[in-house]
Write a protein that holds these residues in place. Structure first.
Motif, PDB file in Angstrom:
ATOM      1  N   UNK A  14      54.936  95.065  10.593  1.00 24.64           N
ATOM      2  CA  UNK A  14      53.599  95.629  10.375  1.00 24.64           C
ATOM      3  C   UNK A  14      52.611  95.106  11.411  1.00 24.64           C
ATOM      4  N   UNK A  15      52.737  93.834  11.776  1.00 28.75           N
ATOM      5  CA  UNK A  15      51.881  93.254  12.801  1.00 28.75           C
ATOM      6  C   UNK A  15      52.094  93.966  14.134  1.00 28.75           C
ATOM      7  N   UNK A  50      57.990  78.602   3.851  1.00 29.26           N
ATOM      8  CA  UNK A  50      58.772  77.364   3.889  1.00 29.26           C
ATOM      9  C   UNK A  50      60.027  77.528   3.045  1.00 29.26           C
ATOM     10  N   UNK A  51      61.182  77.221   3.641  1.00 33.07           N
ATOM     11  CA  UNK A  51      62.460  77.318   2.942  1.00 33.07           C
ATOM     12  C   UNK A  51      63.022  75.951   2.599  1.00 33.07           C
ATOM     13  N   UNK A  52      62.394  74.927   3.091  1.00 30.22           N
ATOM     14  CA  UNK A  52      62.863  73.573   2.842  1.00 30.22           C
ATOM     15  C   UNK A  52      62.112  72.604   3.727  1.00 30.22           C
ATOM     16  N   UNK A  53      62.629  71.398   3.834  1.00 28.56           N
ATOM     17  CA  UNK A  53      61.958  70.335   4.573  1.00 28.56           C
ATOM     18  C   UNK A  53      61.611  70.730   6.015  1.00 28.56           C
ATOM     19  N   UNK A  54      62.566  71.212   6.750  1.00 28.62           N
ATOM     20  CA  UNK A  54      62.338  71.553   8.161  1.00 28.62           C
ATOM     21  C   UNK A  54      62.786  72.970   8.477  1.00 28.62           C
ATOM     22  N   UNK A  55      62.617  73.870   7.530  1.00 29.45           N
ATOM     23  CA  UNK A  55      63.122  75.227   7.712  1.00 29.45           C
ATOM     24  C   UNK A  55      62.070  76.237   7.266  1.00 29.45           C
ATOM     25  N   UNK A  56      61.708  77.127   8.184  1.00 33.41           N
ATOM     26  CA  UNK A  56      60.765  78.190   7.860  1.00 33.41           C
ATOM     27  C   UNK A  56      61.317  79.533   8.325  1.00 33.41           C
ATOM     28  N   UNK A  57      60.780  80.595   7.755  1.00 30.31           N
ATOM     29  CA  UNK A  57      61.168  81.948   8.151  1.00 30.31           C
ATOM     30  C   UNK A  57      59.964  82.854   7.917  1.00 30.31           C
ATOM     31  N   UNK A  58      60.050  84.068   8.430  1.00 34.38           N
ATOM     32  CA  UNK A  58      58.995  85.056   8.265  1.00 34.38           C
ATOM     33  C   UNK A  58      59.558  86.256   7.531  1.00 34.38           C
ATOM     34  N   UNK A  73      52.943  80.555  21.175  1.00 33.99           N
ATOM     35  CA  UNK A  73      51.996  81.638  20.941  1.00 33.99           C
ATOM     36  C   UNK A  73      52.049  82.111  19.499  1.00 33.99           C
ATOM     37  N   UNK A  74      53.232  82.190  18.924  1.00 34.82           N
ATOM     38  CA  UNK A  74      53.373  82.565  17.515  1.00 34.82           C
ATOM     39  C   UNK A  74      52.565  81.602  16.656  1.00 34.82           C
ATOM     40  N   UNK A  75      52.740  80.302  16.873  1.00 36.47           N
ATOM     41  CA  UNK A  75      52.035  79.304  16.071  1.00 36.47           C
ATOM     42  C   UNK A  75      50.532  79.301  16.359  1.00 36.47           C
ATOM     43  N   UNK A  76      50.144  79.603  17.600  1.00 39.23           N
ATOM     44  CA  UNK A  76      48.718  79.710  17.933  1.00 39.23           C
ATOM     45  C   UNK A  76      48.084  80.868  17.166  1.00 39.23           C
ATOM     46  N   UNK A  77      48.771  82.012  17.109  1.00 44.83           N
ATOM     47  CA  UNK A  77      48.261  83.170  16.383  1.00 44.83           C
ATOM     48  C   UNK A  77      48.212  82.901  14.879  1.00 44.83           C
ATOM     49  N   UNK A  78      49.172  82.162  14.347  1.00 49.39           N
ATOM     50  CA  UNK A  78      49.150  81.802  12.927  1.00 49.39           C
ATOM     51  C   UNK A  78      47.923  80.943  12.638  1.00 49.39           C
ATOM     52  N   UNK A  79      47.670  79.955  13.493  1.00 48.14           N
ATOM     53  CA  UNK A  79      46.521  79.064  13.314  1.00 48.14           C
ATOM     54  C   UNK A  79      45.210  79.846  13.390  1.00 48.14           C
ATOM     55  N   UNK A  80      45.186  80.892  14.215  1.00 44.95           N
ATOM     56  CA  UNK A  80      43.987  81.716  14.353  1.00 44.95           C
ATOM     57  C   UNK A  80      43.864  82.745  13.224  1.00 44.95           C
ATOM     58  N   UNK A  81      44.911  82.872  12.418  1.00 41.12           N
ATOM     59  CA  UNK A  81      44.892  83.825  11.314  1.00 41.12           C
ATOM     60  C   UNK A  81      45.171  85.256  11.727  1.00 41.12           C
ATOM     61  N   UNK A  82      45.800  85.430  12.895  1.00 41.19           N
ATOM     62  CA  UNK A  82      46.063  86.782  13.398  1.00 41.19           C
ATOM     63  C   UNK A  82      47.543  87.158  13.397  1.00 41.19           C
TER      64      UNK A  82
END
Length: 64
Positions: free
Chosen positions: A49-50, A34-42, A19-28
Motif C-alpha cells: 500500500x505504501x 516485533x516477533x521476538x527479541x531480535x526479530x522483526x517483520x512487516x 532509509x527504511x528505518x529513517x522513514x519509520x522514525x519520520x512516520x512515513x
C-alpha cells in the motif's frame, strides 16, 4: 496476511535498510512488527500500500 523480513522489504521498495528505518522514525513508512527479541517483520499488504501511495503521489492522484 503475510509477514516479510527486511531483506524482502528492501527488495520490494528499492530502499536501503537505513532509509527504511529513517522513514519509520519520520512516520512515513509502515512500522515493523516485533516477533521476538531480535526479530522483526512487516505486514506485506502495508508495504505494498505504501508503494501504491508513492505511485499515486507521482501520478498526481489524491488518496482517500
Amino acid at each position: 496476511m503475510r509477514l516479510i523480513k527486511l531483506k524482502e522489504v528492501t527488495a520490494l521498495t528499492s530502499l536501503a535498510r537505513a532509509t527504511v528505518y529513517k522513514y519509520i522514525a519520520a512516520g512515513t513508512f509502515p512500522k515493523q512488527v516485533s516477533l521476538g527479541a531480535n526479530c522483526v517483520a512487516w505486514i506485506e499488504e502495508e508495504v505494498l500500500e505504501w508503494i501504491e501511495a508513492k505511485i499515486a503521489e507521482r501520478d498526481g492522484v489524491k488518496q482517500a
